[in-house]
Design an enzyme around this catalytic site. Sequence first.
Site: not given
Ligand code: NAP
Length: 486
Positions: A193, A245-247, A250, A267, A301, A398
């Site tokens: 997804k 994605g976000s902590t 996660g 991650e 990230c 962050e």
């Molecule tokens: P996010 O809000 O956590 O979303 C990540 C993904 O998870 C999206 O596809 C989101 O879908 C989905 N999602 C949302 N709620 C969910 C749930 N309850 N269960 C399962 N999946 C769910 O993060 P983001 O704002 O897209 O990305 C930014 C974050 O990613 C930052 O915190 C960044 O540091 C982190 N990041 C980490 C790494 C690493 O390698 N450590 C790399 C890149 C980014 P929707 O978009 O449809 O809400």
Amino acid sequence: MVKKVSKIEVPSWDYSPSLESTSHIVLKEKYDLYIDGRWVKPHSGKYFATVNPADEQKLADIAYGNALDVDKAVKAARKAYNEVWSKMPGSERAKYIYRIARLMQERAREFAVIETLDSGKTIRESRDIDVPLACNHFFYYAGWADKLEYAFPNRKIQSLGVAGQIIPWNFPLLMAAWKIAPALATGNTIVLKPAETTSLTALLLAEIIDQSGLPPGVVNIVTGYGDTGAAIVNHADVDKIAFTGSTGVGKLIQKALAGTSKKVTLELGGKSANIIFDDAPIDQAVEGIVNGIFFNQGHVCCAGSRLFVQENIAERVVEKLKQRMETLYLGNPLDKNTDIGAINSKEQLVTILKYIKIGQKEGAEMYQPVCNIPAKGYYCPPTLFINVAQSSLIAQEEIFGPVLTIQTFRTVDEVIQKANNTPFGLAAGVWTDKGSRIFNLTTKLRAGVIWANTYNKFDPTSPFGGYKESGFGREGGLHGLSAYLK
Ligand code: NAP
Ligand code: MG
């Protein structure tokens, strides 16, 4: 003969279209779900718009996949796993992965332009970093597919089954590649997804996967928002969840998976330290700081969002940094001269602006260069906060935007303590002339990746991942393979 062109005469030649021209891009009006090797309509009949954050124009409608669609995708993935993919020799799997890599390379320009349109990141970044790195991940893991017994000698090689993969919006294609390539190489099938705001390159990748002749059901792409990701996490027949994605999300996922037999890698977010010692090459370090936080609008990230400068050079570094920030060009992400493109979404812009207000309220000194902000679109000027307290929110949380906090230090021990003093531990940068100092710091900084005299460099052979609230498990390199094996 040389023709003299008077001042008012319009030249009679046309320039050929630039590499960044959108004229060779064909976007569909509507994108369906890619399940079992076919494009299928979502159960709900619902679609949502994806927009170009640079000008707020709608690009296309994307299918909203719900739990029923996820179930269909998981069933297709299970069938493909049982009947075809888990039985196929690694050397045969490799051929498909190589084919995907080559097809991606052939359409690299298209990928780069669509990535920039959909995400707001600069074309320079999507063209020179995201797309080539994504291709390289497929090439790299294709090479391992028939050599797994050499990767893990004396171990029985067994794939996991169906992998549910959920990715964020900051590196849409690259994150898809990080997830899909090692899972395929190790013989797993996939339901992936993409993030709500950036589905287009994952869907173009689905077209390429289709073209590659990969058996139906091996890779399924279910777009959506809201509860789509949770439906993958909670599906009973998924063997592994790979999440970036976000902590916050996660943590929700970890709770949801507690007590199940599903494997998981997370991650997550970061608040990485970029540390400059007084013997560092200052001009290169300033470039490293800018590269670490301002390019890609701080949507990284592992962005070097906390700068630590040794006290005796702090004034000089801040002065040079301000001068460099004045030369940064903010604007149309499709212009190859642009350094800072658009913020990915309105929500993210609101979040960043909220933190900038907090920083001002907390009493830190703020600096922003004069920028021409386009009238339409989501943009944020590069922002510096000087004299930031270790406990302030902008130094702890962050922000995921082009906002840099600056703190000073005197001794090595002090900077190690300060750098480690956040809930995160994704990456760090160290700038110094002394090799011994680099080795000293790399053993004491609690970060998954540490760059020395450079920043934000990636390679498929090198593992990536975090400590503490930045998650667990590694992607990339051999480590990335083991996450998909029993
Ligand atoms: P996010 O809000 O956590 O979303 C990540 C993904 O998870 C999206 O596809 C989101 O879908 C989905 N999602 C949302 N709620 C969910 C749930 N309850 N269960 C399962 N999946 C769910 O993060 P983001 O704002 O897209 O990305 C930014 C974050 O990613 C930052 O915190 C960044 O540091 C982190 N990041 C980490 C790494 C690493 O390698 N450590 C790399 C890149 C980014 P929707 O978009 O449809 O809400
Ligand atoms: Mg978009």
